[in-house]
Motif scaffolding. Sequence first.
Motif, mmCIF file in Angstrom:
data_model
loop_
_atom_site.group_PDB
_atom_site.id
_atom_site.type_symbol
_atom_site.label_atom_id
_atom_site.label_comp_id
_atom_site.label_asym_id
_atom_site.label_seq_id
_atom_site.Cartn_x
_atom_site.Cartn_y
_atom_site.Cartn_z
ATOM 1 N N LYS A 120 -6.299 12.112 53.906
ATOM 2 C CA LYS A 120 -6.630 11.678 52.542
ATOM 3 C C LYS A 120 -6.344 12.797 51.549
ATOM 4 O O LYS A 120 -5.756 12.562 50.479
ATOM 5 N N ALA A 121 -6.759 14.009 51.879
ATOM 6 C CA ALA A 121 -6.551 15.150 50.990
ATOM 7 C C ALA A 121 -5.070 15.371 50.712
ATOM 8 O O ALA A 121 -4.668 15.654 49.578
ATOM 9 N N SER A 122 -4.251 15.227 51.759
ATOM 10 C CA SER A 122 -2.814 15.422 51.608
ATOM 11 C C SER A 122 -2.219 14.407 50.632
ATOM 12 O O SER A 122 -1.454 14.771 49.733
ATOM 13 N N ASP A 123 -2.591 13.136 50.796
ATOM 14 C CA ASP A 123 -2.076 12.107 49.887
ATOM 15 C C ASP A 123 -2.691 12.249 48.495
ATOM 16 O O ASP A 123 -2.013 12.032 47.483
ATOM 17 N N PHE A 124 -3.964 12.619 48.439
ATOM 18 C CA PHE A 124 -4.612 12.822 47.137
ATOM 19 C C PHE A 124 -3.874 13.908 46.352
ATOM 20 O O PHE A 124 -3.622 13.762 45.153
ATOM 21 N N SER A 125 -3.510 14.994 47.035
ATOM 22 C CA SER A 125 -2.812 16.096 46.353
ATOM 23 C C SER A 125 -1.444 15.667 45.850
ATOM 24 O O SER A 125 -0.937 16.196 44.859
ATOM 25 N N ASN A 126 -0.833 14.693 46.533
ATOM 26 C CA ASN A 126 0.483 14.188 46.104
ATOM 27 C C ASN A 126 0.383 13.254 44.910
ATOM 28 O O ASN A 126 1.221 13.289 44.010
ATOM 29 N N TYR A 127 -0.645 12.404 44.917
ATOM 30 C CA TYR A 127 -0.757 11.369 43.882
ATOM 31 C C TYR A 127 -1.635 11.771 42.698
ATOM 32 O O TYR A 127 -1.583 11.127 41.647
ATOM 33 N N PHE A 128 -2.432 12.821 42.864
ATOM 34 C CA PHE A 128 -3.279 13.299 41.768
ATOM 35 C C PHE A 128 -3.002 14.784 41.548
ATOM 36 O O PHE A 128 -3.863 15.634 41.782
ATOM 37 N N LYS A 129 -1.799 15.066 41.116
ATOM 38 C CA LYS A 129 -1.360 16.460 40.973
ATOM 39 C C LYS A 129 -2.164 17.235 39.931
ATOM 40 O O LYS A 129 -2.203 18.470 39.962
ATOM 41 N N GLU A 131 -5.338 17.145 39.643
ATOM 42 C CA GLU A 131 -6.703 17.370 40.139
ATOM 43 C C GLU A 131 -6.681 18.239 41.399
ATOM 44 O O GLU A 131 -7.176 17.836 42.461
ATOM 45 N N PRO A 132 -6.106 19.444 41.301
ATOM 46 C CA PRO A 132 -5.993 20.290 42.498
ATOM 47 C C PRO A 132 -7.340 20.695 43.097
ATOM 48 O O PRO A 132 -7.465 20.844 44.316
ATOM 49 N N GLN A 133 -8.361 20.860 42.241
ATOM 50 C CA GLN A 133 -9.656 21.308 42.763
ATOM 51 C C GLN A 133 -10.289 20.259 43.669
ATOM 52 O O GLN A 133 -10.874 20.594 44.705
ATOM 53 N N ALA A 134 -10.163 18.987 43.297
ATOM 54 C CA ALA A 134 -10.721 17.913 44.127
ATOM 55 C C ALA A 134 -10.014 17.889 45.483
ATOM 56 O O ALA A 134 -10.656 17.719 46.525
ATOM 57 N N ALA A 135 -8.687 18.066 45.458
ATOM 58 C CA ALA A 135 -7.927 18.103 46.717
ATOM 59 C C ALA A 135 -8.323 19.322 47.535
ATOM 60 O O ALA A 135 -8.526 19.224 48.756
ATOM 61 N N CYS A 142 -12.228 19.979 55.460
ATOM 62 C CA CYS A 142 -11.469 19.647 56.667
ATOM 63 C C CYS A 142 -11.236 20.887 57.530
ATOM 64 O O CYS A 142 -11.456 20.869 58.745
ATOM 65 N N VAL A 143 -10.800 21.981 56.907
ATOM 66 C CA VAL A 143 -10.523 23.216 57.644
ATOM 67 C C VAL A 143 -11.801 23.793 58.246
ATOM 68 O O VAL A 143 -11.804 24.281 59.378
ATOM 69 N N LYS A 164 -3.379 26.560 42.946
ATOM 70 C CA LYS A 164 -3.361 25.760 41.714
ATOM 71 C C LYS A 164 -4.765 25.671 41.112
ATOM 72 O O LYS A 164 -4.924 25.693 39.888
ATOM 73 N N THR A 165 -5.762 25.569 41.986
ATOM 74 C CA THR A 165 -7.155 25.518 41.524
ATOM 75 C C THR A 165 -7.529 26.820 40.833
ATOM 76 O O THR A 165 -8.185 26.825 39.784
ATOM 77 N N MET A 166 -7.112 27.940 41.425
ATOM 78 C CA MET A 166 -7.404 29.250 40.847
ATOM 79 C C MET A 166 -6.822 29.368 39.437
ATOM 80 O O MET A 166 -7.496 29.839 38.506
ATOM 81 N N VAL A 167 -5.582 28.917 39.265
ATOM 82 C CA VAL A 167 -4.923 28.973 37.953
ATOM 83 C C VAL A 167 -5.682 28.122 36.943
ATOM 84 O O VAL A 167 -5.926 28.542 35.805
ATOM 85 N N ALA A 168 -6.094 26.915 37.371
ATOM 86 C CA ALA A 168 -6.814 26.009 36.471
ATOM 87 C C ALA A 168 -8.176 26.582 36.088
ATOM 88 O O ALA A 168 -8.590 26.533 34.921
#
Length: 245
Positions: A120-129, A131-135, A142-143, A164-168
């Motif tokens: 889910k996280a992988s697809d979320f990161s693709n479709y909600f670019k 929103e990197p923090q949520a991904a 998961c990790v 990407k989250t760090m930059v945001a």
Amino acid sequence: LPVFTLAQNEDKYGTTDVQRTLCKEALSVYKNYKKQKDYAEAYQQWEKACEICPDGVQESLYADGATLLKAELKVAKQAGDDARQALLVDSLMWVYDMRMELFPATKKKPNNRCHVLGRKASDFSNYFKNEPQAAFEMFAECVECLQGSSSATVLSKYYSTGLKTMVAINKENKEAGLEMKARLLTDFLMLMDYADQAIAASAGNEKAITNYESAKTTIRSNFNKMADCEDMIPILTSRIEANPN
């Protein structure tokens, strides 16, 4: 099998004889089209199976659903149909959520929920670019759960979405941005270690080993974007002082 067990197995298809018959037919029809790689028709029949069958009928209903929805998304993207793409993405996230809720553990995968969360996280990161923090939070969960059993994609995307989250975060709050940077700098060795564990466990599977080696290259590349000694030393020093162990 005992009669009681057989009855339980039948009950998963529905509460009445009619529902059970229709559910089995619907499952068989969509799977047959999927096997033939007629994904458009398989998707139509899969929707019918979702309507007819009880939610917990089979994990494959949701696993196949993800495959068919992504096939539909490709068609919608080619057609430039943004509204349909949005609906399909919403449905894709729904099948992942349902699969995690209904099948959190299986005989083959006791941590099944964590594996599905990674997908889910992988697809979320693709479709909600945007929103990197949520991904990233999904990848992090998961990790933490799977560690060296994490997929190569999860390990790689954990770090890229983290960057990407760090930059945001840094745009909004410099102090919080530095804290996120410190986390990523220290997580680097953890992720590389998990990748090495996965490579060792994949002996003989050249494709898996290649994927994990590729993930390590991507993680290292992203690490190098942050790895400035002038920044690293004070950040890591404060991190160590705060948590000596």
